[in-house]
Design an enzyme around this catalytic site. Structure first.
Site, PDB file in Angstrom:
ATOM      1  N   THR A   1     -10.968  24.548  10.288  1.00 51.42           N
ATOM      2  CA  THR A   1     -10.852  25.556  11.334  1.00 51.42           C
ATOM      3  C   THR A   1     -10.313  26.885  10.792  1.00 51.42           C
ATOM      4  O   THR A   1      -9.427  26.901   9.945  1.00 51.42           O
ATOM      5  CB  THR A   1      -9.919  25.033  12.440  1.00 51.42           C
ATOM      6  OG1 THR A   1     -10.410  23.781  12.877  1.00 51.42           O
ATOM      7  CG2 THR A   1      -9.854  25.990  13.608  1.00 51.42           C
TER       8      THR A   1
ATOM      9  N   GLU B   1     -10.498  18.108  17.405  1.00 54.60           N
ATOM     10  CA  GLU B   1     -11.594  17.219  16.975  1.00 54.60           C
ATOM     11  C   GLU B   1     -12.811  17.373  17.903  1.00 54.60           C
ATOM     12  O   GLU B   1     -13.475  16.406  18.234  1.00 54.60           O
ATOM     13  CB  GLU B   1     -11.103  15.777  16.944  1.00 54.60           C
ATOM     14  CG  GLU B   1     -11.784  14.925  15.895  1.00 54.60           C
ATOM     15  CD  GLU B   1     -11.060  14.938  14.554  1.00 54.60           C
ATOM     16  OE1 GLU B   1      -9.926  15.461  14.470  1.00 54.60           O
ATOM     17  OE2 GLU B   1     -11.651  14.453  13.583  1.00 54.60           O
TER      18      GLU B   1
ATOM     19  N   GLY C   1      -8.961  21.518   5.544  1.00 54.43           N
ATOM     20  CA  GLY C   1      -8.958  22.884   6.067  1.00 54.43           C
ATOM     21  C   GLY C   1     -10.348  23.306   6.486  1.00 54.43           C
ATOM     22  O   GLY C   1     -11.162  23.721   5.665  1.00 54.43           O
TER      23      GLY C   1
ATOM     24  N   THR D   1     -13.835  20.059  21.308  1.00 53.37           N
ATOM     25  CA  THR D   1     -13.369  20.204  22.694  1.00 53.37           C
ATOM     26  C   THR D   1     -14.208  19.324  23.626  1.00 53.37           C
ATOM     27  O   THR D   1     -15.278  18.842  23.248  1.00 53.37           O
ATOM     28  CB  THR D   1     -13.519  21.654  23.173  1.00 53.37           C
ATOM     29  OG1 THR D   1     -14.919  21.983  23.114  1.00 53.37           O
ATOM     30  CG2 THR D   1     -12.729  22.631  22.311  1.00 53.37           C
TER      31      THR D   1
END
Lengths: 265, 388
Positions: free
Chosen positions: B128, B370, B126, B372
């Site tokens: 983001t 993972e 966890g 941008t």
């Protein structure tokens, strides 16, 4: 005491490839990639399950996987070793080219006696020759009982038991060791080798034998020694377009007439 | 000296085994799971049985004794057929188990790794949050150590967390602010939160554009208490930890994107050979042939890129730039190949029952997750010595 299991496997041309005969009407092994016959994977799986269930009861089993075939047949052995078999025996000899069922069963029998065994496990047939009689002939050559075409197999108290599912009835069979069993494609899906298994297989022993090691006269095997011969092989005709029946109220009748004509009903 | 880009025999055998598994086990069933947005427990169980979740871990923890390269090979082969199962494996290994393996104490490794390696249990990471994705340093979730009870008290929200709410999810490693550094920046640490801990709730699955047979959810922590021993690695090392995890993860996502791009080629070549138009197979037209040649070139080049990054990682060499290049390139061409594959399939390509429709839906996220594409370019430019 450790139970000695020998699993007979065959290296066959990939059935999904464009399989052909060579000029001498033997299997063309160069045309298509080879692999461990899928039907023999079931045999390896059952042998592994027997070994695992014995281990749970504190007993032991050693699985030897055996093949007769050209150099590339080692791939089939390696796959079986990756799945978990303990060691392998490869019988390879130029004189074996074109060997038929009787010759193959002779070589297998001699090699099995050379290894030593309590139980021989085979698949139900090969996916190339598909004769399906090698296990039975093998048992005769070894003079031991045979429990063939079983879809369920178990080992207990010095005997092997199996269930053979026929059209009319299911038979429960058993035989004391030593014995030969063959398992069907209903016996349970074979496992995929794990990476650990693949790595471990590299270190497992593969014994190579030729006909002289087994005391077999080359005249008994090969094309010349074969009891059966392929006289002719023709490519299957290209599929033609089917008949389309247009339903204008009489479609059902026309379909039935079509099937009657071809004696399907 | 030999220069050889081919795979060693045992890696090739692994690749072939996973290829066979994807073809025989995943392909016939995945469409159904995907359509109903269901997690494919039976397929994941089989993947566990063949040891895929333990690929890069040592045997003492129930692993397969392989490495990250082996994992990436498996991901590429799975993604050739389906990305949902591939991302479930990728997240389970790289985000679920790897942080514990790399940064965990002996006790944490012993407690968690055997079950994670066997695939009986899935782990999630966890990181983001609703207001912090690429800017991972902006974490708002907090963890306060309650000295009296010896527990961490966690508060905050995490979003888009893969594998976090399945029936077999056992833990989520969360990043949280545990204090302030001398320069005033937040101190971030990672803490293991077992599923089912009071105060930790998992929202229903998101409705996603793609990856529909994978589990992605929002997590909420409200005075969620876990023992102080659940701290993963050193206090305040959370930022460095997840940077390492993300660098590696990029190679894995690149392998996955390569698989999707190759799957587009596989499906389109087969279709172009059989689909007839104007009296000949559409593959006889140069317009289609050139598309397919380009698509194959993309997949091939992407494969070389991830394998290069992965072999650097394996040899302990710097791989940050190569991982970013591989991730950027392979995700871009995955989107391109998916678009072209759909085009080659014509109207059928827009029908969900065709695998290329799934590939199209699944491709876009590869340019986002993972890191941008923009973040990858930033990293590459930085490696070139350019500063903002």
């Amino acid at each position: 005491m450790s139970l000695r299991i020998v699993v007979c496997v065959k290296y066959v041309p990939d059935a999904t490839g464009d399989r052909r005969f060579a000029e001498d009407l033997t299997t063309d092994r160069d045309a298509v990639d080879g692999l461990l016959s899928e039907l023999d994977e079931y045999a390896v799986e059952q042998a592994l399950q027997i070994a695992e269930s014995r281990q749970q009861e504190g007993d032991d089993a050693e699985i030897t996987v055996l093949t007769v075939g050209p150099e590339d047949a080692k791939d089939a052995l390696r796959k079986a070793l990756s799945m978990g078999a303990h060691k392998a025996v490869h019988v390879e000899d130029d004189a074996l080219h074109g060997t038929d069922i009787l010759g193959t069963s002779l070589v297998l029998a001699k090699a099995i006696e050379h290894v030593g065994y309590d139980l021989v496990v085979c698949g139900m047939a090969s996916t190339d020759g598909t004769a399906g009689v090698v296990p039975a002939i093998l048992a005769e050559r070894l003079s031991v009982p045979q429990v063939t075409l079983v879809s369920e197999v178990a080992v207990e108290d010095g005997k092997v038991t199996g269930r053979r599912d026929g059209d009319a009835a299911s038979e429960q069979l058993e035989a004391r060791f030593p014995a030969v069993v063959s398992v069907t494609d209903q016996s349970g899906e074979a496992r995929y080798p794990s990476f650990k298994g693949i790595m471990a297989a590299k270190k497992k022993p593969v014994e190579s034998l030729d006909l002289s090691d087994l005391g077999i006269d080359a005249a008994e095997v090969g094309l010349a020694g074969a009891w059966s011969a392929v006289n002719e092989a023709n490519e299957r005709p290209v599929r033609t377009a089917g008949t389309i029946v247009k339903d204008e109220g009489e479609g059902g009748k026309q379909l039935a007439a079509f099937l009657v004509e071809r004696k399907f009903i | 000296m030999t220069i050889d880009h081919r795979l060693p025999a045992e890696y090739e055998e692994l690749r072939r085994t996973v290829e066979e598994f994807a073809h025989d086990v995943v392909a016939p069933k995945i469409g159904e799971f995907y359509e109903h947005h269901e997690f494919p427990y039976e397929i994941v169980r089989e993947m566990g049985r063949m040891g895929l979740f333990g690929l890069p871990f040592p045997e003492e923890y129930g692993g397969m004794g392989g490495d990250y390269f082996a994992l990436c090979l498996a991901l590429e082969e799975l993604a050739r057929v389906d990305s949902s199962v591939a991302i479930t494996l990728e997240a389970g290994v790289s985000l679920g188990a790897m942080p514990i393996f790399r940064f965990g104490t002996q006790a944490q490794k012993r407690d968690w790794l055997p079950k994670l390696c066997s695939g009986e249990m899935l782990g999630a990471f966890g990181l983001t949050e609703p207001e912090c994705g690429s800017d991972a340093g902006g974490t708002r979730t907090t963890a306060r150590l309650d000295e009296e009870s010896g527990e961490w008290v966690i508060n905050g929200t995490k979003c888009f967390i893969t594998n976090s709410g399945t029936d077999i999810t056992g833990l989520v490693t969360v990043t949280a602010v545990t204090g302030r550094q001398p320069d005033g920046r937040p101190e971030i640490s990672s803490i293991i939160v077992p599923s089912g801990t009071p105060g930790f709730t998992v929202a229903p699955p998101y409705s996603k554009v793609g990856w529909n047979a994978s589990d992605t959810r929002e997590l909420a922590f409200s005075d969620c208490r876990v023992p102080s021993a659940n701290l993963l690695g050193e206090l305040g090392r959370g930022y460095a930890q997840f940077l390492r995890i993300l660098d590696e993860g990029r190679i894995a996502i690149s392998a996955l994107a390569t698989g999707l791009a190759q799957g587009c080629v596989d499906e389109s070549v087969a279709y172009a050979k059989t689909r007839q138009a104007f009296g000949k197979p559409i593959g006889a037209n140069q317009a289609i042939q050139f598309k397919l040649a380009d698509m194959e070139m993309h997949a091939h080049t992407a494969r070389l890129a991830w394998r290069d990054a992965a072999s650097r990682l394996l040899h302990g060499e710097p791989f940050k730039k190569e991982a970013a290049l591989a991730k950027l390139y392979s995700s871009q061409i995955a989107v391109t190949n998916a678009r072209e594959a759909t085009q080659i399939h014509g109207g059928y390509g827009f029908m969900n029952e065709y695998p290329v429709a799934r590939f199209w839906r699944d491709s876009k996220i590869l340019e986002i997750g993972e890191g941008t594409s923009e973040v990858q370019r930033m990293l590459i430019a930085r490696e070139l010595g350019l500063t903002a």
